[in-house]
Structure formats: C-alpha cells, structure tokens
Design a protein around this motif. Structure first.
Motif, PDB file in Angstrom:
ATOM      1  N   SER A 127      66.481  24.952  15.248  1.00 42.19           N
ATOM      2  CA  SER A 127      66.433  23.575  15.766  1.00 42.19           C
ATOM      3  C   SER A 127      66.084  22.561  14.675  1.00 42.19           C
ATOM      4  O   SER A 127      65.516  22.905  13.641  1.00 42.19           O
ATOM      5  N   PRO A 128      66.380  21.270  14.942  1.00 43.08           N
ATOM      6  CA  PRO A 128      66.098  20.196  13.982  1.00 43.08           C
ATOM      7  C   PRO A 128      64.766  19.501  14.305  1.00 43.08           C
ATOM      8  O   PRO A 128      64.039  19.927  15.201  1.00 43.08           O
ATOM      9  N   LEU A 135      64.429  20.307  21.607  1.00 45.82           N
ATOM     10  CA  LEU A 135      65.622  20.999  21.100  1.00 45.82           C
ATOM     11  C   LEU A 135      65.381  22.474  20.778  1.00 45.82           C
ATOM     12  O   LEU A 135      66.325  23.208  20.494  1.00 45.82           O
ATOM     13  N   PRO A 154      61.971  26.825  14.288  1.00 48.34           N
ATOM     14  CA  PRO A 154      61.870  25.366  14.410  1.00 48.34           C
ATOM     15  C   PRO A 154      62.065  24.685  13.051  1.00 48.34           C
ATOM     16  O   PRO A 154      62.128  25.354  12.021  1.00 48.34           O
ATOM     17  N   SER A 155      62.135  23.356  13.070  1.00 49.78           N
ATOM     18  CA  SER A 155      62.321  22.616  11.823  1.00 49.78           C
ATOM     19  C   SER A 155      61.019  22.543  11.037  1.00 49.78           C
ATOM     20  O   SER A 155      59.940  22.350  11.602  1.00 49.78           O
ATOM     21  N   GLY A 184      61.498  26.884   6.042  1.00 50.66           N
ATOM     22  CA  GLY A 184      62.638  25.997   5.807  1.00 50.66           C
ATOM     23  C   GLY A 184      63.925  26.772   5.620  1.00 50.66           C
ATOM     24  O   GLY A 184      64.202  27.749   6.326  1.00 50.66           O
ATOM     25  N   LEU A 192      69.574  34.326   9.245  1.00 51.33           N
ATOM     26  CA  LEU A 192      71.032  34.334   9.438  1.00 51.33           C
ATOM     27  C   LEU A 192      71.722  35.529   8.768  1.00 51.33           C
ATOM     28  O   LEU A 192      72.853  35.865   9.122  1.00 51.33           O
ATOM     29  N   GLY A 203      71.690  20.931  14.692  1.00 54.83           N
ATOM     30  CA  GLY A 203      71.403  20.309  13.399  1.00 54.83           C
ATOM     31  C   GLY A 203      72.631  19.582  12.878  1.00 54.83           C
ATOM     32  O   GLY A 203      73.522  19.204  13.640  1.00 54.83           O
ATOM     33  N   VAL A 207      75.114  21.732   7.743  1.00 58.24           N
ATOM     34  CA  VAL A 207      74.427  23.034   7.887  1.00 58.24           C
ATOM     35  C   VAL A 207      75.107  23.879   8.976  1.00 58.24           C
ATOM     36  O   VAL A 207      75.163  25.106   8.867  1.00 58.24           O
ATOM     37  N   ILE A 210      77.450  26.196   7.454  1.00 59.23           N
ATOM     38  CA  ILE A 210      76.776  27.334   6.794  1.00 59.23           C
ATOM     39  C   ILE A 210      76.414  28.387   7.853  1.00 59.23           C
ATOM     40  O   ILE A 210      76.616  29.592   7.674  1.00 59.23           O
ATOM     41  N   CYS A 259      70.691  12.210  17.992  1.00 59.20           N
ATOM     42  CA  CYS A 259      72.045  12.667  17.642  1.00 59.20           C
ATOM     43  C   CYS A 259      73.126  11.884  18.361  1.00 59.20           C
ATOM     44  O   CYS A 259      74.207  11.690  17.836  1.00 59.20           O
ATOM     45  N   LEU A 377      80.189  13.112  18.726  1.00 59.96           N
ATOM     46  CA  LEU A 377      79.363  13.812  19.711  1.00 59.96           C
ATOM     47  C   LEU A 377      79.317  13.010  21.013  1.00 59.96           C
ATOM     48  O   LEU A 377      79.357  13.566  22.101  1.00 59.96           O
TER      49      LEU A 377
HETATM   50  P1  NAD Z   1      69.588  20.159   9.452  1.00 58.81           P
HETATM   51  O1  NAD Z   1      70.953  20.662   9.695  1.00 58.81           O
HETATM   52  O2  NAD Z   1      69.217  19.708   8.099  1.00 58.81           O
HETATM   53  O3  NAD Z   1      68.497  21.259   9.870  1.00 58.81           O
HETATM   54  C1  NAD Z   1      68.525  21.923  11.113  1.00 58.81           C
HETATM   55  C2  NAD Z   1      67.886  23.290  10.954  1.00 58.81           C
HETATM   56  O4  NAD Z   1      68.629  24.040  10.015  1.00 58.81           O
HETATM   57  C3  NAD Z   1      66.444  23.263  10.474  1.00 58.81           C
HETATM   58  O5  NAD Z   1      65.704  24.209  11.202  1.00 58.81           O
HETATM   59  C4  NAD Z   1      66.551  23.658   9.014  1.00 58.81           C
HETATM   60  O6  NAD Z   1      65.438  24.367   8.524  1.00 58.81           O
HETATM   61  C5  NAD Z   1      67.791  24.548   8.980  1.00 58.81           C
HETATM   62  N1  NAD Z   1      68.516  24.450   7.717  1.00 58.81           N
HETATM   63  C6  NAD Z   1      68.591  23.386   6.884  1.00 58.81           C
HETATM   64  N2  NAD Z   1      69.369  23.656   5.824  1.00 58.81           N
HETATM   65  C7  NAD Z   1      69.797  24.928   5.986  1.00 58.81           C
HETATM   66  C8  NAD Z   1      70.633  25.787   5.222  1.00 58.81           C
HETATM   67  N3  NAD Z   1      71.164  25.394   4.068  1.00 58.81           N
HETATM   68  N4  NAD Z   1      70.871  27.043   5.683  1.00 58.81           N
HETATM   69  C9  NAD Z   1      70.350  27.453   6.846  1.00 58.81           C
HETATM   70  N5  NAD Z   1      69.529  26.686   7.604  1.00 58.81           N
HETATM   71  C10 NAD Z   1      69.261  25.439   7.191  1.00 58.81           C
HETATM   72  O7  NAD Z   1      69.387  18.979  10.521  1.00 58.81           O
HETATM   73  P2  NAD Z   1      68.143  18.020  10.698  1.00 58.81           P
HETATM   74  O8  NAD Z   1      68.064  17.069   9.561  1.00 58.81           O
HETATM   75  O9  NAD Z   1      66.934  18.805  11.049  1.00 58.81           O
HETATM   76  O10 NAD Z   1      68.589  17.244  12.030  1.00 58.81           O
HETATM   77  C11 NAD Z   1      69.425  16.138  12.020  1.00 58.81           C
HETATM   78  C12 NAD Z   1      70.849  16.498  12.378  1.00 58.81           C
HETATM   79  O11 NAD Z   1      70.898  17.235  13.582  1.00 58.81           O
HETATM   80  C13 NAD Z   1      71.705  15.264  12.632  1.00 58.81           C
HETATM   81  O12 NAD Z   1      72.971  15.445  12.085  1.00 58.81           O
HETATM   82  C14 NAD Z   1      71.784  15.191  14.141  1.00 58.81           C
HETATM   83  O13 NAD Z   1      72.902  14.506  14.638  1.00 58.81           O
HETATM   84  C15 NAD Z   1      71.822  16.636  14.493  1.00 58.81           C
HETATM   85  N6  NAD Z   1      71.365  16.832  15.856  1.00 58.81           N
HETATM   86  C16 NAD Z   1      72.254  17.257  16.796  1.00 58.81           C
HETATM   87  C17 NAD Z   1      71.835  17.399  18.104  1.00 58.81           C
HETATM   88  C18 NAD Z   1      72.770  17.854  19.171  1.00 58.81           C
HETATM   89  O14 NAD Z   1      72.289  18.182  20.256  1.00 58.81           O
HETATM   90  N7  NAD Z   1      74.070  17.920  18.952  1.00 58.81           N
HETATM   91  C19 NAD Z   1      70.510  17.134  18.446  1.00 58.81           C
HETATM   92  C20 NAD Z   1      69.653  16.709  17.453  1.00 58.81           C
HETATM   93  C21 NAD Z   1      70.070  16.571  16.165  1.00 58.81           C
END
Ligand code: NAD
Length: 473
Positions: A127-128, A135, A154-155, A184, A192, A203, A207, A210, A259, A377
């Motif tokens: 989650s983010p 989330l 979690p984030s 992180g 993964l 997120g 990402v 990935i 988001c 979205l």
């Molecule tokens: P992010 O993609 O940077 O991170 C999300 C999660 O992925 C975190 O737990 C993080 O630790 C992990 N992560 C980060 N980099 C990674 C990598 N290289 N490999 C594997 N895992 C990795 O997103 P964020 O900055 O936490 O959140 C913001 C984004 O999320 C925005 O783009 C937003 O629109 C999106 N979002 C979408 C929804 C939805 O329901 N569709 C809801 C909230 C946020």
C-alpha cells in the motif's frame, strides 16, 4: 498523544532473509484449512473491527502526525470506510462464499453447474502513504472474507500510521495467518521475489509496472490500483455554486494527495471567469483567509514531494494561492492558468493542492483531450445537461467517475473501484473485493443416471447431427 515513528531500519539482511520462511508458514497455515471455514473468517473480521475501534484515538493521532489529517477527514476517508467494509463482509460473507448454482446448457443433460468460491491462498498487499490506513485495511477485510492468509507491506513514508497498524495486526492475528512487514523498496522487492497466490498493489503507475513484472515471473494474478491524471470537465451549463464547492472539496481533501482527486480542469471558456471567481471564494469559505491556520487543511507528506510540487508551480500564471512554507510542508490551494502540454504540471500526476485550468470551446475538444492521454483513474463531468454527461461517459474511458461530483463514487461499495489501462487492472470494494480475492472455480456435476454413448469413439453421429445437437444451449 502521537505515537513515536517506527524506524525504517528494518531492512536489515536478517529481516529480509526471514521473508521466505514467513511466507512458508502462511502457506502451511492455509493448508491447515482453517481459513476455509466461513465462521473462522467472520470471527477474524470481528477481531479486526474490535482492534480498530479500540485503537481509534491512536489511529487519529498517527494520521495527524503523518499528514496533518483532521479527525473528520480521517474518519470519513479512512476509518469509517474500513469499518463499513468489515461490516459488509461480516454480514454477507456466508452468502458470497456459497457455491453459486448456474444454468447448464441442454447439450449437457443431465448435469448441474456451480461456481465454487475458492480462496487464492497466500495474498500480498502493498500500500501507499496517502490514505495509509484505509488502503491497507480495506483490502485486508476482503482478503480475510475470501479465506486467504495475508502478508501486508505498508508504506514507509507514513511511519506513524504504519506503527499503529503493525500494533493492531500483531495484537490481533498470529503471523502464520496475517503478517506485516515494514520497510521500503528493499522489503517490497524481497517480498515480490517470492511466489504469492495473489498480489494486490496500490501505488504509482511506475511501481505498478515493477510489481506486475515481478508477479509475472510466478504467473501470479494481480490487482494494480494505480494513479495518473484524473480530468474534470466543466460544461458551459452548470450550477456554479455546487460545482465550485464539490470540485474544490475533492481537490483539497488530504491536501490534494488523493489518487482520484481532480488533477486538472477542462473548462468551457464561457464559464471560466465566473468559476474561478467562485472557486476563490469557496477556498476562503472552507479554510479562512489563511489556510495554513485551518485545522482542516492537510500538509504535504514529505520534503521530496513538497519540492516536486513547488517545481510544478513554475508553469503558467498563478491565479490564486502559490503560497508555500517549506518548514511546515505547507502549500496553499493554488489555481494556475496558461499551462501547455509541455509543462510538467500537465504531464505528471500532481498529487497536491495545485489545479491547472485548461479552456475549451466545444465539448468534442475536451473529449479529444482526454482520449489523447492515458486512460484516467477517474473522470468528472459537471453539467446540467444530461445529454452532455452521457456523451462524455460514452465517448471516454476511465476507471470510474462522477457526474456533478468528485471522489464520491469511491464511497459507494456497490460500485467496483479500480483503474483501466495506465490507471490499473482490476477493482475492489464490497462484494467486488470478495471476488477479487477469490478464484471462481467452474464445476459441472454430472448425473450417473444417463450416459448416452454418442460422445464415445468410434463416433456414430455424423457432423450434421452433431451440429443440430449443439444448438441446444
Ligand atoms: P509508490 O508506488 O511509490 O509506493 C507504493 C508502495 O510500493 C509502497 O509500499 C512502497 O514501499 C512500494 N515501492 C516503492 N517503490 C518500489 C519499487 N521500486 N519496487 C517495489 N516496491 C516499491 O506510491 P506512493 O508514492 O506511496 O503513492 C502515490 C501513488 O499511488 C500515486 O500515483 C497515487 O495515484 C497512487 N494511488 C492509487 C490509489 C488507487 O486506489 N488507485 C490509491 C492511492 C494512491
């Protein structure tokens, strides 16, 4: 009192090395068949609900620390939604989990057909930080209801909320059933690498790709809840007051870090001046002369995002706001005009309280603009004209959206919530969550009382007879 932030020093080699074993214990627990029992699932959902209610104050404090979220927003957009989802699961899971009888085609006489609701097994949720409680906990409710074991990640960017969620999970569940791994990118990637039966990721689109690649290595199915730029179209024929209020509410909740926040406006040029005037008034009505002093206005999550947003404001002309305070991670509600597609603010997801305004003269131009960009979205259309609303809905594709409102579709759990194209794969909420975490197993139960020999070799029916038989559907 705020909880102390957890240190993200957890990504030590030891902790990362323990991940495969943690997942193996969940796999073993799943094999014990305890989660197949629907009563067991209901009991776990009740335990989760009780733990959340017990720690409500600490959750509020953590969200205040991480995002300066006021209690009203914290309950409305995080705790309340999660408790509603848990209650819905408790009430309906028996019905959802029952095999569903479906019709059987005449050709297969004599048989009955069913869809069995199999849990996937061991599920990973990542989650983010922007709605850090909702989330992670909302999809958790669906995953539990569907009978899975769950690994949570979690984030790392909302550490106070991660800390209280860790406490709730560890107090409530044994790690063989539900485990939580803080950290992180390294932790996320170590998780993964392992084979899960389902990966549910929320997120960024970057990402998300990935995560999708990592899951593909194990042929693991995914839900990707991603982001992007969600347009908001304002027709010439609107209720000016309601439009300005609903639009700015959706833009400024959580300081724009949503988001599905309206990312930019496509406004009919004939209403632009009036709308901008009313928006400026609405901002004052919501947050007073100085939003920095309002208890209801959030803050940017961290310095990196603060700097990124300040950089986005360098494009076009600021019509309102543009006030920043780096120490406080404060950015005032900001309206910008005169931006072009080449400006960064029109290229990347804004994810902050900055609203660029682009004008159009014909609704077809606005539709074309949306369709020339990645599938969003959410898409919003404000209009009093139903034909215009229907035209926009029929001629564009988005994960979801609203007519004459913003964000509200996420709050109706009868609607699937998810993206399409660059904004994601799959959807959840309510029964859609249960289905997301469930494999629909199609089963035909064939009677032993009849066994016509026609299907067995040596085939006696000619092709013409087979064709007419197969018409019985
Ligand atoms: P992010 O993609 O940077 O991170 C999300 C999660 O992925 C975190 O737990 C993080 O630790 C992990 N992560 C980060 N980099 C990674 C990598 N290289 N490999 C594997 N895992 C990795 O997103 P964020 O900055 O936490 O959140 C913001 C984004 O999320 C925005 O783009 C937003 O629109 C999106 N979002 C979408 C929804 C939805 O329901 N569709 C809801 C909230 C946020």
């Amino acid at each position: 009192m705020a909880v102390a932030p957890i240190k993200v020093t957890s990504e030590t080699a030891d902790i990362l090395a323990a991940i495969p074993q943690s997942i193996q214990t969940q796999r073993d627990f799943f094999k014990s068949k305890m989660t197949l029992d629907v009563e067991f699932r209901i009991e776990q959902l009740r335990k989760l609900r009780n733990a959340i209610v017990k720690h409500e104050k600490a959750i509020f404090d953590a969200l205040k620390e991480d995002l300066n979220k006021c209690e009203f927003e914290a309950y409305g957009t995080e705790l309340g939604m999660v408790l509603g989802e848990i209650d819905k699961c408790i009430k309906n899971v028996k019905k959802w989990a029952k095999p569903k009888k479906v019709k059987t085609t005449m050709f297969h006489f004599k048989a009955s057909s069913y869809i069995y609701k199999d849990p996937y097994g061991v599920v990973l949720l990542i989650s983010p930080w922007n709605y850090p409680f909702q989330l992670l906990m909302l999809p958790l409710a669906g995953a539990i209801a569907a009978g899975n074991c769950v690994t949570l990640k979690p984030s790392e960017l909302s550490p106070h909320t991660s800390e209280i969620m860790t406490k709730i999970i560890q107090e409530t569940f044994s790690p063989e059933y539900i485990s939580i791994h803080n950290g992180g990118v390294a932790t996320s990637q170590a998780l993964l690498k392992e084979k899960f039966d389902y990966v549910f990721f929320t997120g960024s689109t970057h990402v998300g790709k990935i995560v999708y690649q990592a899951a593909a290595k194990h042929l693991t199915p995914v839900t990707l809840e991603l982001g992007g730029k969600s347009p908001c179209i304002i027709d010439k024929d609107i209720n000016l007051d309601i439009t300005a209020k609903r639009l700015m509410w959706g833009k400024l909740v959580n300081c724009g870090q949503t988001c599905i926040a309206p990312d930019y406006l496509l406004v009919h040029s004939s209403v632009k001046a009036d709308l901008v005037k009313r928006i400026k008034e609405v901002i004052k009505e919501f947050y007073g002369e100085n939003p920095q002093k309002s208890k209801d206005y959030g803050r940017i999550i961290n310095e990196r995002h603060f700097k990124r947003l300040v950089n986005l404001m360098s494009a076009g002309k600021i019509l309102e706001g543009g006030v920043t305070d780096a120490q406080d991670r404060y950015i005032s509600p900001t309206l910008i005009e005169g931006v072009t597609d080449e400006d960064l603010v029109m290229q990347e997801e804004i994810f902050g309280p900055i609203l660029p305004i682009v004008e159009y003269n014909d609704i077809n131009e606005a539709i074309k603009y949306v369709n020339d960009h990645p599938k969003p979205l959410a898409l919003y259309i404000f209009t009093k004209n139903d034909a215009t609303a229907q035209k926009v809905l029929n001629e564009t594709t988005s994960g979801g959206g609203c007519v004459n409102d913003t964000l509200m579709h996420i709050g109706n759990d009868h609607l699937p919530f998810g993206g399409v194209g660059d904004s994601g794969i799959g959807a959840y909420h309510g029964e859609h969550s249960f289905d997301t975490f469930t494999h629909n197993k199609g089963v035909m139960d064939k009677s032993l009382s009849l066994d016509p020999p026609v299907r067995y070799a040596p085939y006696k029916l000619n092709l013409k007879m087979l064709k007419s038989l197969m018409k019985f559907n």
